[in-house]
Design a protein around this motif. Sequence first.
Motif, PDB file in Angstrom:
ATOM      1  N   ASP A 100      44.781 -42.755 -42.732  1.00  0.00           N
ATOM      2  CA  ASP A 100      44.760 -43.629 -41.599  1.00  0.00           C
ATOM      3  C   ASP A 100      46.083 -43.794 -40.755  1.00  0.00           C
ATOM      4  O   ASP A 100      46.559 -44.872 -40.252  1.00  0.00           O
ATOM      5  CB  ASP A 100      44.545 -45.080 -42.370  1.00  0.00           C
ATOM      6  N   LEU A 102      48.217 -41.894 -37.555  1.00  0.00           N
ATOM      7  CA  LEU A 102      48.050 -41.197 -36.401  1.00  0.00           C
ATOM      8  C   LEU A 102      49.469 -40.102 -36.717  1.00  0.00           C
ATOM      9  O   LEU A 102      50.311 -40.552 -36.640  1.00  0.00           O
ATOM     10  CB  LEU A 102      48.279 -42.005 -35.369  1.00  0.00           C
ATOM     11  N   SER A 127      46.604 -32.476 -43.508  1.00  0.00           N
ATOM     12  CA  SER A 127      44.876 -32.748 -44.079  1.00  0.00           C
ATOM     13  C   SER A 127      44.885 -32.943 -45.444  1.00  0.00           C
ATOM     14  O   SER A 127      44.283 -33.757 -46.015  1.00  0.00           O
ATOM     15  CB  SER A 127      44.058 -31.672 -43.616  1.00  0.00           C
ATOM     16  N   ARG A 132      43.787 -37.317 -41.059  1.00  0.00           N
ATOM     17  CA  ARG A 132      42.573 -37.125 -40.006  1.00  0.00           C
ATOM     18  C   ARG A 132      42.762 -37.098 -38.816  1.00  0.00           C
ATOM     19  O   ARG A 132      41.811 -36.651 -38.024  1.00  0.00           O
ATOM     20  CB  ARG A 132      41.392 -37.924 -40.927  1.00  0.00           C
ATOM     21  N   HIS A 133      43.868 -37.971 -38.097  1.00  0.00           N
ATOM     22  CA  HIS A 133      44.085 -38.076 -37.002  1.00  0.00           C
ATOM     23  C   HIS A 133      45.171 -37.435 -36.696  1.00  0.00           C
ATOM     24  O   HIS A 133      46.398 -37.779 -36.410  1.00  0.00           O
ATOM     25  CB  HIS A 133      44.212 -39.565 -36.765  1.00  0.00           C
ATOM     26  N   LEU A 135      47.066 -35.191 -33.854  1.00  0.00           N
ATOM     27  CA  LEU A 135      46.952 -34.902 -32.350  1.00  0.00           C
ATOM     28  C   LEU A 135      47.327 -33.397 -32.307  1.00  0.00           C
ATOM     29  O   LEU A 135      47.947 -32.882 -32.928  1.00  0.00           O
ATOM     30  CB  LEU A 135      47.966 -35.836 -31.772  1.00  0.00           C
ATOM     31  N   GLU A 173      45.564 -43.368 -28.393  1.00  0.00           N
ATOM     32  CA  GLU A 173      45.107 -43.519 -29.840  1.00  0.00           C
ATOM     33  C   GLU A 173      45.603 -44.537 -30.725  1.00  0.00           C
ATOM     34  O   GLU A 173      44.834 -44.889 -31.629  1.00  0.00           O
ATOM     35  CB  GLU A 173      45.273 -42.042 -30.422  1.00  0.00           C
ATOM     36  N   TRP A 176      43.816 -47.516 -29.753  1.00  0.00           N
ATOM     37  CA  TRP A 176      42.313 -47.400 -30.185  1.00  0.00           C
ATOM     38  C   TRP A 176      42.232 -47.906 -31.816  1.00  0.00           C
ATOM     39  O   TRP A 176      41.392 -48.694 -32.271  1.00  0.00           O
ATOM     40  CB  TRP A 176      41.749 -46.298 -30.022  1.00  0.00           C
ATOM     41  N   GLN A 177      43.258 -47.321 -32.686  1.00  0.00           N
ATOM     42  CA  GLN A 177      43.327 -47.627 -33.895  1.00  0.00           C
ATOM     43  C   GLN A 177      43.515 -49.067 -34.233  1.00  0.00           C
ATOM     44  O   GLN A 177      43.055 -49.489 -35.070  1.00  0.00           O
ATOM     45  CB  GLN A 177      44.366 -46.521 -34.627  1.00  0.00           C
ATOM     46  N   ARG A 180      40.479 -51.017 -33.523  1.00  0.00           N
ATOM     47  CA  ARG A 180      39.549 -50.812 -34.680  1.00  0.00           C
ATOM     48  C   ARG A 180      39.738 -51.514 -35.766  1.00  0.00           C
ATOM     49  O   ARG A 180      38.888 -51.853 -36.592  1.00  0.00           O
ATOM     50  CB  ARG A 180      39.492 -49.091 -34.904  1.00  0.00           C
TER      51      ARG A 180
END
Length: 185
Positions: A100, A102, A127, A132-133, A135, A173, A176-177, A180
């Motif tokens: 979770d 960036l 990873s 998962r995010h 850039l 990003e 956006w997160q 969300r």
Amino acid sequence: MAKVTIVSGSPNKQSRLYGLIGAAEQELVRTGHHVDIIHVAELPADDLLRANFSSKAIQAALTLVKEADVVIVASLVYKAAYTGILKTFLDLIPERGLADKLLLPIFVGGTIAHLLAVEYALKPVLSALGGRHILSGVYAVDQSITRKDNGGFELAEETAERLGLALNELEEEAEWQQRRRRHSF
């Protein structure tokens, strides 16, 4: 605004990597983000190498990563990979410790030939830590960052432009997160 932690894997604060780190920090602060920097080389070496989780310095650094919305992972490229000191710190981050978040890699290498160090050396580790995010980041050759007489750095126009684009992507990003998260159940 986002809480940003920059993890510097440079063993030396005089490294050109700090030209990119400084420019990123300045822009992020200018746009209202809170920025903390972990200089991994300044953590107690014995605590770092022995994974001493009871060390106050190690706990404080790991807390900065845990509380961050954005983690910028910055390193020089040695032997086609990131620095060993950065790897030692990444090994202390708990499993899923980057979930979770960036993530933005910023690397400096001697030649363009090491460009893929981000893809093949760093991204698999991020990873594995739940990232998962991730850039695309910024890779710069050290010749594109000039040391100034006053101790600062100057980025070549093309490098500054790519860093600006990466920070714009990060900004979009991050917004956006945050949207969300506010609307998730």
